[in-house]
Design a protein around this motif. Sequence first.
Motif, PDB file in Angstrom:
ATOM      1  N   ASP A  28       0.839  -1.204   0.000  1.00 60.83           N
ATOM      2  CA  ASP A  28       0.000   0.000   0.000  1.00 60.83           C
ATOM      3  C   ASP A  28       0.875   1.255   0.000  1.00 60.83           C
ATOM      4  OD1 ASP A  28      -2.311  -1.481  -0.011  1.00 60.83           O
ATOM      5  OD2 ASP A  28      -2.650  -1.331   2.151  1.00 60.83           O
ATOM      6  N   ARG A  29       1.964   1.245   0.782  1.00 67.33           N
ATOM      7  CA  ARG A  29       2.856   2.403   0.819  1.00 67.33           C
ATOM      8  C   ARG A  29       3.508   2.641  -0.541  1.00 67.33           C
ATOM      9  NH1 ARG A  29       7.343   2.364   3.664  1.00 67.33           N
ATOM     10  NH2 ARG A  29       7.377   4.631   3.717  1.00 67.33           N
ATOM     11  N   LEU A  30       3.917   1.561  -1.203  1.00 66.01           N
ATOM     12  CA  LEU A  30       4.523   1.698  -2.531  1.00 66.01           C
ATOM     13  C   LEU A  30       3.512   2.237  -3.541  1.00 66.01           C
ATOM     14  CD1 LEU A  30       6.709  -1.537  -2.768  1.00 66.01           C
ATOM     15  CD2 LEU A  30       7.530   0.831  -2.798  1.00 66.01           C
ATOM     16  N   ASP A  36       1.734   9.361  -5.985  1.00 69.29           N
ATOM     17  CA  ASP A  36       2.185  10.728  -5.722  1.00 69.29           C
ATOM     18  C   ASP A  36       3.276  11.156  -6.703  1.00 69.29           C
ATOM     19  OD1 ASP A  36       0.408  11.141  -3.722  1.00 69.29           O
ATOM     20  OD2 ASP A  36       1.836  10.991  -2.071  1.00 69.29           O
ATOM     21  N   LEU A  37       4.177  10.244  -7.046  1.00 67.60           N
ATOM     22  CA  LEU A  37       5.214  10.562  -8.031  1.00 67.60           C
ATOM     23  C   LEU A  37       4.606  10.879  -9.389  1.00 67.60           C
ATOM     24  CD1 LEU A  37       7.962   7.923  -7.151  1.00 67.60           C
ATOM     25  CD2 LEU A  37       8.234  10.403  -7.101  1.00 67.60           C
ATOM     26  N   LEU A  38       3.595  10.119  -9.772  1.00 68.83           N
ATOM     27  CA  LEU A  38       2.922  10.370 -11.044  1.00 68.83           C
ATOM     28  C   LEU A  38       2.207  11.714 -11.026  1.00 68.83           C
ATOM     29  CD1 LEU A  38       1.456   6.825 -11.838  1.00 68.83           C
ATOM     30  CD2 LEU A  38       3.280   8.001 -13.073  1.00 68.83           C
ATOM     31  N   SER A  39       1.561  12.028  -9.904  1.00 67.19           N
ATOM     32  CA  SER A  39       0.868  13.312  -9.785  1.00 67.19           C
ATOM     33  C   SER A  39       1.850  14.470  -9.899  1.00 67.19           C
ATOM     34  CB  SER A  39       0.131  13.396  -8.440  1.00 67.19           C
ATOM     35  OG  SER A  39      -0.895  12.448  -8.360  1.00 67.19           O
ATOM     36  N   LEU A  40       2.968  14.360  -9.197  1.00 69.17           N
ATOM     37  CA  LEU A  40       3.963  15.420  -9.223  1.00 69.17           C
ATOM     38  C   LEU A  40       4.583  15.564 -10.606  1.00 69.17           C
ATOM     39  CD1 LEU A  40       5.115  17.454  -7.248  1.00 69.17           C
ATOM     40  CD2 LEU A  40       6.875  15.794  -6.644  1.00 69.17           C
ATOM     41  N   SER A  41       4.861  14.442 -11.257  1.00 72.61           N
ATOM     42  CA  SER A  41       5.426  14.463 -12.596  1.00 72.61           C
ATOM     43  C   SER A  41       4.483  15.141 -13.585  1.00 72.61           C
ATOM     44  CB  SER A  41       5.739  13.040 -13.058  1.00 72.61           C
ATOM     45  OG  SER A  41       6.208  13.028 -14.388  1.00 72.61           O
ATOM     46  N   ASP A 156       9.466  14.041  11.049  1.00 71.04           N
ATOM     47  CA  ASP A 156       9.686  12.880  11.914  1.00 71.04           C
ATOM     48  C   ASP A 156       9.684  11.644  11.028  1.00 71.04           C
ATOM     49  OD1 ASP A 156       9.552  10.746  13.676  1.00 71.04           O
ATOM     50  OD2 ASP A 156       8.288  11.800  15.115  1.00 71.04           O
ATOM     51  N   LYS A 157      10.865  11.188  10.644  1.00 71.63           N
ATOM     52  CA  LYS A 157      10.971  10.109   9.665  1.00 71.63           C
ATOM     53  C   LYS A 157      10.327   8.818  10.142  1.00 71.63           C
ATOM     54  CE  LYS A 157      15.159  11.876   7.439  1.00 71.63           C
ATOM     55  NZ  LYS A 157      15.137  13.161   8.151  1.00 71.63           N
ATOM     56  N   SER A 158      10.539   8.450  11.396  1.00 67.67           N
ATOM     57  CA  SER A 158       9.996   7.190  11.886  1.00 67.67           C
ATOM     58  C   SER A 158       8.481   7.235  11.935  1.00 67.67           C
ATOM     59  CB  SER A 158      10.548   6.884  13.282  1.00 67.67           C
ATOM     60  OG  SER A 158      10.189   7.894  14.204  1.00 67.67           O
ATOM     61  N   ARG A 159       7.916   8.345  12.380  1.00 69.58           N
ATOM     62  CA  ARG A 159       6.455   8.446  12.454  1.00 69.58           C
ATOM     63  C   ARG A 159       5.840   8.540  11.066  1.00 69.58           C
ATOM     64  NH1 ARG A 159       2.805  12.669  16.057  1.00 69.58           N
ATOM     65  NH2 ARG A 159       0.787  11.778  15.476  1.00 69.58           N
ATOM     66  N   SER A 160       6.527   9.210  10.142  1.00 70.51           N
ATOM     67  CA  SER A 160       6.025   9.336   8.777  1.00 70.51           C
ATOM     68  C   SER A 160       5.943   7.972   8.102  1.00 70.51           C
ATOM     69  CB  SER A 160       6.924  10.273   7.970  1.00 70.51           C
ATOM     70  OG  SER A 160       6.867  11.581   8.470  1.00 70.51           O
ATOM     71  N   ARG A 161       6.970   7.149   8.314  1.00 69.70           N
ATOM     72  CA  ARG A 161       6.946   5.808   7.733  1.00 69.70           C
ATOM     73  C   ARG A 161       5.800   4.990   8.312  1.00 69.70           C
ATOM     74  NH1 ARG A 161      12.674   6.265   8.122  1.00 69.70           N
ATOM     75  NH2 ARG A 161      12.621   5.235  10.152  1.00 69.70           N
ATOM     76  N   GLU A 162       5.589   5.128   9.620  1.00 76.78           N
ATOM     77  CA  GLU A 162       4.531   4.368  10.282  1.00 76.78           C
ATOM     78  C   GLU A 162       3.154   4.769   9.764  1.00 76.78           C
ATOM     79  OE1 GLU A 162       2.789   1.574  12.673  1.00 76.78           O
ATOM     80  OE2 GLU A 162       4.925   1.861  12.271  1.00 76.78           O
ATOM     81  N   SER A 163       2.975   6.056   9.463  1.00 76.38           N
ATOM     82  CA  SER A 163       1.677   6.550   9.004  1.00 76.38           C
ATOM     83  C   SER A 163       1.468   6.354   7.514  1.00 76.38           C
ATOM     84  CB  SER A 163       1.544   8.049   9.337  1.00 76.38           C
ATOM     85  OG  SER A 163       2.469   8.813   8.587  1.00 76.38           O
ATOM     86  N   GLY A 164       2.513   5.922   6.794  1.00 76.25           N
ATOM     87  CA  GLY A 164       2.385   5.715   5.357  1.00 76.25           C
ATOM     88  C   GLY A 164       2.622   6.967   4.540  1.00 76.25           C
ATOM     89  N   ASP A 165       3.178   8.001   5.157  1.00 80.83           N
ATOM     90  CA  ASP A 165       3.454   9.255   4.467  1.00 80.83           C
ATOM     91  C   ASP A 165       4.531   9.052   3.402  1.00 80.83           C
ATOM     92  OD1 ASP A 165       3.732  11.862   3.723  1.00 80.83           O
ATOM     93  OD2 ASP A 165       4.572  12.562   5.616  1.00 80.83           O
ATOM     94  N   THR A 166       4.261   9.528   2.174  1.00 82.97           N
ATOM     95  CA  THR A 166       5.225   9.355   1.080  1.00 82.97           C
ATOM     96  C   THR A 166       6.266  10.467   1.052  1.00 82.97           C
ATOM     97  OG1 THR A 166       3.922  10.635  -0.527  1.00 82.97           O
ATOM     98  CG2 THR A 166       3.443   8.262  -0.325  1.00 82.97           C
ATOM     99  N   GLY A 167       6.014  11.566   1.764  1.00 82.90           N
ATOM    100  CA  GLY A 167       6.946  12.686   1.730  1.00 82.90           C
ATOM    101  C   GLY A 167       6.754  13.579   0.518  1.00 82.90           C
TER     102      GLY A 167
END
Length: 207
Positions: A28-30, A36-41, A156-167
Amino acid sequence: YVETLLDGAKDDPEALERFLRTIAKHTDRLTLLVEDLLSLSKLESEPDRLDLSEVNLHALAAGVVEEFASKASRRNLAIRNDIPSDVLLHADEAQLRQVFFNLVDNAVKYSGKGSAVTLSCKPGIRKFIEVCVADDGTGIPQDALDRIFERFYRVDKSRSRESGDTGLGLAIVKHIVQLHGGTVWCESARGEGARFYFTLDTGLSPA
């Protein structure tokens, strides 16, 4: 995890279920990352393309709030839409919905149980309006405020990964707002919540 299952862990029912849940979570994260990469592109490759139509800002925000109703209820979190019902402007409705979705999504992720997220709007300078998405969550340290709209930057890198945030969510917000002639910024302090502001040009009109 897949390799471990292939190596024999699939024969352990408890491990099988645990590993499959982990695989599903990261898949799901991938998926979110690719989307998001497609949207930004697309935003960068078609910088002048806006599908403008008349948008009622209150109604658009209400639709986004409804999407988060279930998640907010589970966390005992209130989302208030204080945008006046008569705010109309020409904008790309799908893109503008993405702005609200990304900002509300972040606010919900980083707000504690029993807190509130508020959407508001007021007249800005000249022909602009100023929109605010505010929360009383964990807040953002001052030294990070200038970088949060960079792609892949996480406070917060660890919390972002846990929440599924793509950055990439805030980078997408910045691009869309700029396409609409506006600017975006954040005011916050650690432990004092965050207020994300963006302006929109009400003078845009379909060609």
